[in-house]
Design a protein around this motif. Sequence first.
Motif, short mmCIF file in Angstrom:
data_model
loop_
_atom_site.label_atom_id
_atom_site.label_comp_id
_atom_site.label_asym_id
_atom_site.label_seq_id
_atom_site.Cartn_x
_atom_site.Cartn_y
_atom_site.Cartn_z
N THR A 44 4.38 -14.08 4.53
CA THR A 44 3.10 -14.68 4.90
C THR A 44 1.94 -13.86 4.38
N TRP A 45 2.05 -12.53 4.47
CA TRP A 45 1.03 -11.63 3.98
C TRP A 45 1.63 -10.76 2.88
N ASP A 46 1.01 -10.76 1.71
CA ASP A 46 1.60 -10.02 0.59
C ASP A 46 1.28 -8.52 0.67
N MET A 47 1.80 -7.79 -0.32
CA MET A 47 1.70 -6.32 -0.30
C MET A 47 0.25 -5.84 -0.29
N HIS A 48 -0.59 -6.48 -1.07
CA HIS A 48 -1.99 -6.05 -1.16
C HIS A 48 -2.72 -6.29 0.16
N TYR A 49 -2.43 -7.40 0.80
CA TYR A 49 -3.05 -7.69 2.09
C TYR A 49 -2.66 -6.62 3.11
N LEU A 50 -1.37 -6.27 3.17
CA LEU A 50 -0.90 -5.30 4.16
C LEU A 50 -1.59 -3.94 3.98
N VAL A 51 -1.69 -3.50 2.73
CA VAL A 51 -2.32 -2.20 2.46
C VAL A 51 -3.78 -2.24 2.90
N ALA A 52 -4.50 -3.28 2.51
CA ALA A 52 -5.92 -3.37 2.85
C ALA A 52 -6.13 -3.47 4.36
N ASP A 53 -5.25 -4.21 5.03
CA ASP A 53 -5.38 -4.38 6.47
C ASP A 53 -5.23 -3.05 7.20
N ILE A 54 -4.19 -2.29 6.88
CA ILE A 54 -3.98 -0.99 7.53
C ILE A 54 -5.12 -0.03 7.20
N ALA A 55 -5.56 -0.03 5.94
CA ALA A 55 -6.56 0.95 5.49
C ALA A 55 -7.95 0.69 6.06
N ARG A 56 -8.13 -0.41 6.80
CA ARG A 56 -9.44 -0.63 7.43
C ARG A 56 -9.77 0.47 8.42
N THR A 57 -8.75 0.94 9.17
CA THR A 57 -9.01 1.94 10.21
C THR A 57 -8.12 3.18 10.10
N ILE A 58 -7.10 3.13 9.24
CA ILE A 58 -6.16 4.25 9.09
C ILE A 58 -6.17 4.69 7.63
N THR A 59 -6.51 5.93 7.36
CA THR A 59 -6.50 6.43 6.00
C THR A 59 -5.06 6.57 5.51
N TYR A 71 -4.23 1.25 -5.54
CA TYR A 71 -3.89 2.36 -4.65
C TYR A 71 -2.39 2.46 -4.39
N ILE A 72 -1.62 1.62 -5.05
CA ILE A 72 -0.17 1.59 -4.86
C ILE A 72 0.51 2.31 -6.02
N ALA A 73 1.32 3.32 -5.68
CA ALA A 73 2.05 4.06 -6.72
C ALA A 73 3.23 3.26 -7.24
N GLY A 74 3.86 2.50 -6.35
CA GLY A 74 5.03 1.73 -6.73
C GLY A 74 5.73 1.21 -5.49
N TYR A 75 6.96 0.79 -5.67
CA TYR A 75 7.72 0.16 -4.60
C TYR A 75 9.13 0.72 -4.57
N ILE A 89 2.15 4.38 -1.34
CA ILE A 89 0.75 4.61 -1.68
C ILE A 89 0.64 5.71 -2.74
N GLY A 90 -0.27 5.50 -3.70
CA GLY A 90 -0.45 6.47 -4.77
C GLY A 90 -1.77 7.21 -4.74
N ARG A 91 -2.79 6.62 -4.12
CA ARG A 91 -4.11 7.24 -4.01
C ARG A 91 -4.61 7.07 -2.58
N THR A 92 -5.43 8.01 -2.14
CA THR A 92 -5.99 7.90 -0.80
C THR A 92 -6.77 6.59 -0.68
N ALA A 93 -6.42 5.82 0.36
CA ALA A 93 -7.00 4.48 0.52
C ALA A 93 -7.66 4.38 1.89
N ARG A 94 -8.89 3.91 1.90
CA ARG A 94 -9.63 3.69 3.14
C ARG A 94 -10.70 2.64 2.89
N ASN A 95 -10.70 1.59 3.72
CA ASN A 95 -11.73 0.55 3.66
C ASN A 95 -11.81 -0.09 2.28
N ILE A 96 -10.67 -0.63 1.85
CA ILE A 96 -10.60 -1.29 0.54
C ILE A 96 -10.34 -2.79 0.74
#
Length: 281
Positions: free
Chosen positions: A188-203, A120-124, A105-112
């Motif tokens: 099944t779920w790509d990188m963007h989906y995983l980030v958005a899913d977690i960031a729904r309730t976890i900053t 919001y991804i710095a890299g891999y 993660i590169g930027r604070t992400a919440r509810n995206i």
Amino acid sequence: MSEFRRVLLDGADVQVTVDGDELVAGDGRRVKIEDARHLPPVVPSKVIAVHLNHRSRVDEFQIGLPTTPTYFHKPTSALNSHKGAIVRPEGCKWLNYEGEVAIVIGRTARNIAPAEAGQYIAGYTIANDYGLHDFRDTDAGSMLRVKGSDTLCPLGPGVVTDWDFHGKALRTYVNGKVVQDGSTDEMTWDMHYLVADIARTITLYPGDVLLSGTPANSRPVQPGDVVEVEVEGLGRLTNHIVVGPTPVRADVGAQPTESEEVLSTALGGDWEFRGIRPPRR
């Protein structure tokens, strides 16, 4: 694309960039990559991993995926680095490799939204999500000791920016032999989906790490083995397996076990019913 790493340089923790076969610090100091003492490339506040994501691994276990991903947490005390030693505690037998791509993660992400997650991804980087399955009977729900014991989360060698995760090969090697051969396209779920899913309730904070899952054929490794995970465009993460100097304490807590659940998971499915006997130790 560019790549940054963290190394111990003249006794200090220094961020460096890759320039050919050298690493360059901000003040101009240089060190050969082969001579560098690597550190984990980021310092996360948390490491979150998805349980199952690659279709080949789901097929291997002959199970169905849930409709949405499920996760577990690896403590930051499990962090390790490129060329670091992976410690299998004395008295344990079932330490498995799991080559993976790690999202940084590169930027604070919440509810995206998933469509926004790339911003919001710095890299891999590369991860090996080692599992100490001797504790699976007691920690299968949390995976705390299975996946969170010391040294079991190597990351590296560096973080690559502007990497397109589509269609990339992922291979794990043990002593030079390919043991996992997968692709990011089987997720099944790509990188963007995983980030958005977690960031729904976890900053998610800068530096936080999400592990995106492993392909089929996770298997046990032994002391002395050299394990490498190679991801197209991200490089190769190398570690070696050692035995811890002392056994797991027997006067407290659950002890390592070798149940059918442990052996089945470590060996990749119902070995007993497929005529496969567990290796002798």
